[in-house]
Design an enzyme around this catalytic site. Structure first.
Site, PDB file in Angstrom:
ATOM      1  N   ASN A  12       0.863  -1.182   0.000  1.00  9.82           N
ATOM      2  CA  ASN A  12       0.000   0.000   0.000  1.00  9.82           C
ATOM      3  C   ASN A  12       0.900   1.233   0.000  1.00  9.82           C
ATOM      4  O   ASN A  12       1.493   1.564   1.024  1.00  9.82           O
ATOM      5  CB  ASN A  12      -0.892  -0.039   1.259  1.00  9.82           C
ATOM      6  CG  ASN A  12      -1.731   1.213   1.402  1.00  9.82           C
ATOM      7  OD1 ASN A  12      -1.820   2.033   0.486  1.00  9.82           O
ATOM      8  ND2 ASN A  12      -2.350   1.372   2.564  1.00  9.82           N
ATOM      9  N   TRP A  13       0.984   1.892  -1.144  1.00 10.30           N
ATOM     10  CA  TRP A  13       1.911   3.029  -1.276  1.00 10.30           C
ATOM     11  C   TRP A  13       1.339   4.317  -0.695  1.00 10.30           C
ATOM     12  O   TRP A  13       2.019   5.336  -0.654  1.00 10.30           O
ATOM     13  CB  TRP A  13       2.289   3.239  -2.751  1.00 10.30           C
ATOM     14  CG  TRP A  13       3.079   2.103  -3.344  1.00 10.30           C
ATOM     15  CD1 TRP A  13       3.487   0.955  -2.709  1.00 10.30           C
ATOM     16  CD2 TRP A  13       3.550   1.977  -4.693  1.00 10.30           C
ATOM     17  NE1 TRP A  13       4.180   0.142  -3.575  1.00 10.30           N
ATOM     18  CE2 TRP A  13       4.233   0.743  -4.807  1.00 10.30           C
ATOM     19  CE3 TRP A  13       3.454   2.789  -5.826  1.00 10.30           C
ATOM     20  CZ2 TRP A  13       4.814   0.311  -5.998  1.00 10.30           C
ATOM     21  CZ3 TRP A  13       4.025   2.358  -7.013  1.00 10.30           C
ATOM     22  CH2 TRP A  13       4.707   1.132  -7.097  1.00 10.30           C
ATOM     23  N   LYS A  14       0.074   4.272  -0.325  1.00  6.74           N
ATOM     24  CA  LYS A  14      -0.610   5.437   0.259  1.00  6.74           C
ATOM     25  C   LYS A  14      -0.405   6.681  -0.619  1.00  6.74           C
ATOM     26  O   LYS A  14      -0.257   6.553  -1.833  1.00  6.74           O
ATOM     27  CB  LYS A  14      -0.121   5.668   1.697  1.00  6.74           C
ATOM     28  CG  LYS A  14      -0.191   4.405   2.544  1.00  6.74           C
ATOM     29  CD  LYS A  14      -0.106   4.683   4.009  1.00  6.74           C
ATOM     30  CE  LYS A  14      -0.012   3.381   4.762  1.00  6.74           C
ATOM     31  NZ  LYS A  14      -0.124   3.551   6.195  1.00  6.74           N
ATOM     32  N   HIS A  98      -9.586   0.531   5.039  1.00  3.49           N
ATOM     33  CA  HIS A  98      -8.304   0.800   5.710  1.00  3.49           C
ATOM     34  C   HIS A  98      -8.556   1.731   6.898  1.00  3.49           C
ATOM     35  O   HIS A  98      -9.396   2.631   6.831  1.00  3.49           O
ATOM     36  CB  HIS A  98      -7.324   1.437   4.720  1.00  3.49           C
ATOM     37  CG  HIS A  98      -5.919   1.474   5.237  1.00  3.49           C
ATOM     38  ND1 HIS A  98      -5.498   2.404   6.159  1.00  3.49           N
ATOM     39  CD2 HIS A  98      -4.852   0.674   4.999  1.00  3.49           C
ATOM     40  CE1 HIS A  98      -4.217   2.179   6.449  1.00  3.49           C
ATOM     41  NE2 HIS A  98      -3.804   1.130   5.758  1.00  3.49           N
ATOM     42  N   GLU A 100      -7.033   4.182   8.000  1.00  4.86           N
ATOM     43  CA  GLU A 100      -6.866   5.622   7.745  1.00  4.86           C
ATOM     44  C   GLU A 100      -8.140   6.205   7.145  1.00  4.86           C
ATOM     45  O   GLU A 100      -8.471   7.368   7.396  1.00  4.86           O
ATOM     46  CB  GLU A 100      -5.635   5.851   6.851  1.00  4.86           C
ATOM     47  CG  GLU A 100      -4.352   5.650   7.657  1.00  4.86           C
ATOM     48  CD  GLU A 100      -3.150   5.193   6.861  1.00  4.86           C
ATOM     49  OE1 GLU A 100      -3.156   5.275   5.620  1.00  4.86           O
ATOM     50  OE2 GLU A 100      -2.177   4.730   7.499  1.00  4.86           O
ATOM     51  N   GLU A 170      -5.251  -5.420  10.598  1.00  2.00           N
ATOM     52  CA  GLU A 170      -4.280  -4.342  10.749  1.00  2.00           C
ATOM     53  C   GLU A 170      -4.556  -3.592  12.050  1.00  2.00           C
ATOM     54  O   GLU A 170      -5.393  -2.671  12.067  1.00  2.00           O
ATOM     55  CB  GLU A 170      -4.386  -3.375   9.575  1.00  2.00           C
ATOM     56  CG  GLU A 170      -4.042  -3.970   8.236  1.00  2.00           C
ATOM     57  CD  GLU A 170      -3.455  -2.915   7.310  1.00  2.00           C
ATOM     58  OE1 GLU A 170      -2.329  -3.104   6.854  1.00  2.00           O
ATOM     59  OE2 GLU A 170      -4.122  -1.894   7.085  1.00  2.00           O
ATOM     60  N   GLY A 176       2.309   2.052  10.628  1.00  8.52           N
ATOM     61  CA  GLY A 176       3.223   3.182  10.473  1.00  8.52           C
ATOM     62  C   GLY A 176       3.920   3.597  11.744  1.00  8.52           C
ATOM     63  O   GLY A 176       4.526   4.669  11.800  1.00  8.52           O
ATOM     64  N   SER A 215       3.451  -2.376  10.344  1.00 10.58           N
ATOM     65  CA  SER A 215       4.910  -2.321  10.533  1.00 10.58           C
ATOM     66  C   SER A 215       5.600  -3.655  10.228  1.00 10.58           C
ATOM     67  O   SER A 215       6.536  -4.044  10.923  1.00 10.58           O
ATOM     68  CB  SER A 215       5.256  -1.817  11.937  1.00 10.58           C
ATOM     69  OG  SER A 215       4.779  -0.494  12.113  1.00 10.58           O
ATOM     70  N   GLY A 236       2.846  -1.263   4.319  1.00 12.57           N
ATOM     71  CA  GLY A 236       2.850   0.169   4.034  1.00 12.57           C
ATOM     72  C   GLY A 236       4.260   0.676   3.799  1.00 12.57           C
ATOM     73  O   GLY A 236       4.802   0.593   2.702  1.00 12.57           O
ATOM     74  N   GLY A 237       4.895   1.174   4.860  1.00 12.47           N
ATOM     75  CA  GLY A 237       6.211   1.810   4.745  1.00 12.47           C
ATOM     76  C   GLY A 237       7.239   0.979   4.000  1.00 12.47           C
ATOM     77  O   GLY A 237       7.961   1.486   3.121  1.00 12.47           O
TER      78      GLY A 237
HETATM   79  C1  PEP Z   1      -0.708  -0.072   5.907  1.00 13.11           C
HETATM   80  O1  PEP Z   1      -0.593   0.984   5.332  1.00 13.11           O
HETATM   81  O2  PEP Z   1      -1.716  -0.746   5.723  1.00 13.11           O
HETATM   82  C2  PEP Z   1       0.373  -0.512   6.786  1.00 13.11           C
HETATM   83  C3  PEP Z   1       0.277  -1.675   7.362  1.00 13.11           C
HETATM   84  O3  PEP Z   1       1.428   0.343   6.945  1.00 13.11           O
HETATM   85  P1  PEP Z   1       2.829   0.020   7.680  1.00 13.11           P
HETATM   86  O4  PEP Z   1       3.347  -1.243   7.071  1.00 13.11           O
HETATM   87  O5  PEP Z   1       3.716   1.203   7.364  1.00 13.11           O
HETATM   88  O6  PEP Z   1       2.550  -0.117   9.126  1.00 13.11           O
END
Ligand code: PEP
Length: 255
Positions: A12-14, A98, A100, A170, A176, A215, A236-237
């Site tokens: 997920n590049w957000k 998600h 967010e 999640e 993040g 993470s 994500g990251g």
């Molecule tokens: C996400 O964006 O769904 C996510 C899990 O991010 P991260 O891996 O950065 O925690």
């Protein structure tokens, strides 16, 4: 991972980067070692879908969107993008629910369920996200919260809809933050989610892929993916660095 479920790792590049960066990242990932045994998906920002689709065409990498409209038919929905439009753009998957979007954009279970169904109606596989906040975890409510989020979609869409869906646990406090759920704690939640789905249909629950997100890094992926009910990751990251993302994909292939 177990029971013959095919692992899936989605990035997920957000809302990161620009067009050039998206194309470069997609190219770098698609040129990496992509194991035959793992489904690998990248979810760039909407406006970069075309460039990424071009960069990954004729590779094993698959395309996903970070969201989808809750409506399928064309209409006066300014700013929205439907599942048929995403399909046209080359997407096979869309993330729905998600944290967010639930937290920052006030999406509730009803909206998430509508998006889940709209994705499927347009031929897109939804990746349904559920997860508890830190306060909910500390209050001992994790299982209740994620269970209610899943049940809301089962009630709306029916359990048979989950034959063509992916679930992602999640924990909000792990996204993040660099703080990952302990593998055993994540497994407990995944098992709970599978049992809950199994109350509606044991066969569908047994083949449902449940990803962990929060993470995930190259250093912790193997332990998470080794858990019986963790079938891959939503990243994500670490998805923004091709080498890290590819190492996580490799961890999924090795478990
Ligand atoms: C996400 O964006 O769904 C996510 C899990 O991010 P991260 O891996 O950065 O925690």
């Amino acid at each position: 991972m177990s029971n013959g479920r095919r692992p899936l790792v989605a990035g997920n590049w957000k809302m990161h980067g620009n067009l050039q960066r998206a194309a470069e990242l997609a190219t770098a990932v698609s040129r990496g070692a992509l194991p035959e045994t793992v489904d690998v998906v990248v979810c760039p920002p909407l406006c970069h879908l075309g460039a990424v689709a071009g960069a990954i065409s004729a590779t094993r990498l698959q395309l996903g969107a970070q969201d989808v409209a809750p409506w399928v038919e064309d209409g006066a929905y300014t700013g929205e993008v439907s599942s048929p439009m995403l399909k046209d753009a080359g997407c096979g998957y869309a993330i729905v629910g998600h944290s967010e979007r639930r937290g920052l954009l006030a999406e509730n279970d009803a909206t998430v369920a509508q998006k889940f169904m709209a994705a499927q109606a347009g031929g897109i596989t939804p990746i349904l996200c559920v997860g508890e906040t830190l306060a909910e975890r500390e209050a001992g409510k994790s299982l209740d919260v994620v269970g209610a989020q899943l049940q809301a979609v089962i009630d709306a869409a029916g359990i048979s809809a989950f034959t063509n869906a992916v679930l992602a646990y999640e924990p909000v406090w792990a996204i993040g933050t660099g703080r990952t759920a302990a593998a055993g704690d994540a497994q407990e939640v995944h098992q709970h989610l599978r049992c809950l789905a199994g109350e509606s249909d044991a066969t569908i629950a047994g083949s449902l892929r449940i990803l962990y997100g929060g993470s995930v890094k190259p250093g912790n992926a193997a332990e998470l993916f080794a858990q019986a009910d963790i079938d891959g990751g939503l990243i994500g990251g670490a998805a923004l660095q091709a080498d890290d993302f590819l190492a996580i994909v490799q961890a999924a292939a090795n478990t």
